[in-house]
Design an enzyme around this catalytic site. Structure first.
Site, short mmCIF file in Angstrom:
data_model
loop_
_atom_site.label_atom_id
_atom_site.label_comp_id
_atom_site.label_asym_id
_atom_site.label_seq_id
_atom_site.Cartn_x
_atom_site.Cartn_y
_atom_site.Cartn_z
N HIS A 213 26.25 -20.11 -21.00
CA HIS A 213 25.00 -20.62 -20.43
C HIS A 213 25.27 -21.83 -19.53
CE1 HIS A 213 21.67 -18.32 -22.09
NE2 HIS A 213 22.19 -18.39 -23.30
N ASP B 202 19.34 -15.04 -21.52
CA ASP B 202 18.59 -14.59 -22.69
C ASP B 202 17.32 -13.93 -22.18
OD1 ASP B 202 20.51 -15.83 -24.23
OD2 ASP B 202 19.29 -17.59 -24.68
N GLU C 170 22.97 -11.83 -31.43
CA GLU C 170 21.69 -12.09 -30.76
C GLU C 170 21.34 -10.91 -29.86
OE1 GLU C 170 22.30 -15.70 -28.58
OE2 GLU C 170 22.37 -16.97 -30.38
N HIS D 265 20.82 -11.91 -25.97
CA HIS D 265 21.83 -12.63 -25.17
C HIS D 265 22.81 -11.67 -24.50
CE1 HIS D 265 24.54 -16.16 -24.41
NE2 HIS D 265 25.43 -15.15 -24.33
#
Length: 248
Positions: free
Chosen positions: A156, A163, A228, A231
């Site tokens: 990120h 996301d 996740e 993600h």
């Protein structure tokens, strides 16, 4: 000739005569009601957003038609229950990543015209990463399970991770993915879906919705992670380090 002189003389007197109250009021009224006179219509860009632009990042919504953005870290609707982005409400990514995301959006809308991608987070400046790290109420040895160490950085921080989820424009809601964003637990783990299905923690319909998201993302250059469902990375850590700088 004499008559003409009288007319000019009358006009001169009229022009030099004091203005009536009505004339003065009308002039003042025109000045007040003029919507553009002496007004600078300059939109100020938030400080953090300008920093991202200066570092070469691209506004996702400006490049991808129909995509939606709801930055969760500009709200308190996240794991940390904190707004750490402030005035920043637009998602930014590296230009190459935006192009890949554009292809994913096109593929999604070709197969499902009522669906669109909804971005929850894009680039996360290292300064924000530090805030999250410092405010996480966990022992330092456990913190990397929840947030990347700002000393090392995350994808990120390079602007190459995103996301996101899928938004159904017809239903005016997101697809049911089994958990919300930033949920830390096995029901959110793609790697644990078979186990969670067997235990009744998630449903086949929720997994099917995740698979739509995974399909359009992985088919266009992204890779997911095991913990996740929301993600996706456009580059590996090694590739990101070779191609880009960490965003401050």
């Amino acid at each position: 000739m004499k008559r003409t002189s009288i007319i000019f003389l009358s006009l001169a007197i009229a022009c030099s005569a004091p203005k009536s109250d009505q004339e003065i009021f009308s002039e003042q009224q025109r000045e007040v009601l003029d919507p553009v006179k002496d007004i600078e219509l300059e939109v100020k860009i938030p400080e953090m957003e300008q920093v991202l632009i200066d570092q070469g990042l691209v506004n996702v919504e400006e490049k991808i038609q129909g995509i939606k953005v709801e930055l969760k870290y500009s709200t308190t609707d996240n794991f940390f229950k904190q707004d750490v982005y402030g005035d920043l409400t637009k998602a930014y990514l590296q230009p190459e990543v935006v192009e890949l995301l554009k292809k994913a959006q096109k593929m999604l809308q070709t197969e499902f015209p009522d669906y669109t991608l909804l971005v929850y987070d894009g680039v996360r400046p290292s300064s924000v990463q530090q805030i999250l790290w410092d405010n996480l109420d966990k022992p330092d040895k456990l913190k990397p399970l929840y947030v990347a160490d700002p000393k090392k950085g995350s994808l990120h921080n390079f602007g190459v991770a995103v996301d996101l989820t899928i938004f159904d424009t017809k239903a005016d809601s997101t697809l049911d993915m089994g958990t919300g964003y930033d949920y830390f637990g096995y029901p959110a783990y793609p790697d644990r879906e078979k186990q969670m299905l067997a235990e009744g923690q998630i449903t086949k319909g929720q997994v099917a919705n995740r698979e739509i998201l995974r399909k359009v993302m992985t088919a266009n250059g992204f890779s997911g992670i095991g913990s996740e469902w929301w993600h996706f990375n456009a580059f590996s850590r090694k590739e990101a380090g070779e191609k880009f700088q960490i965003i401050k």
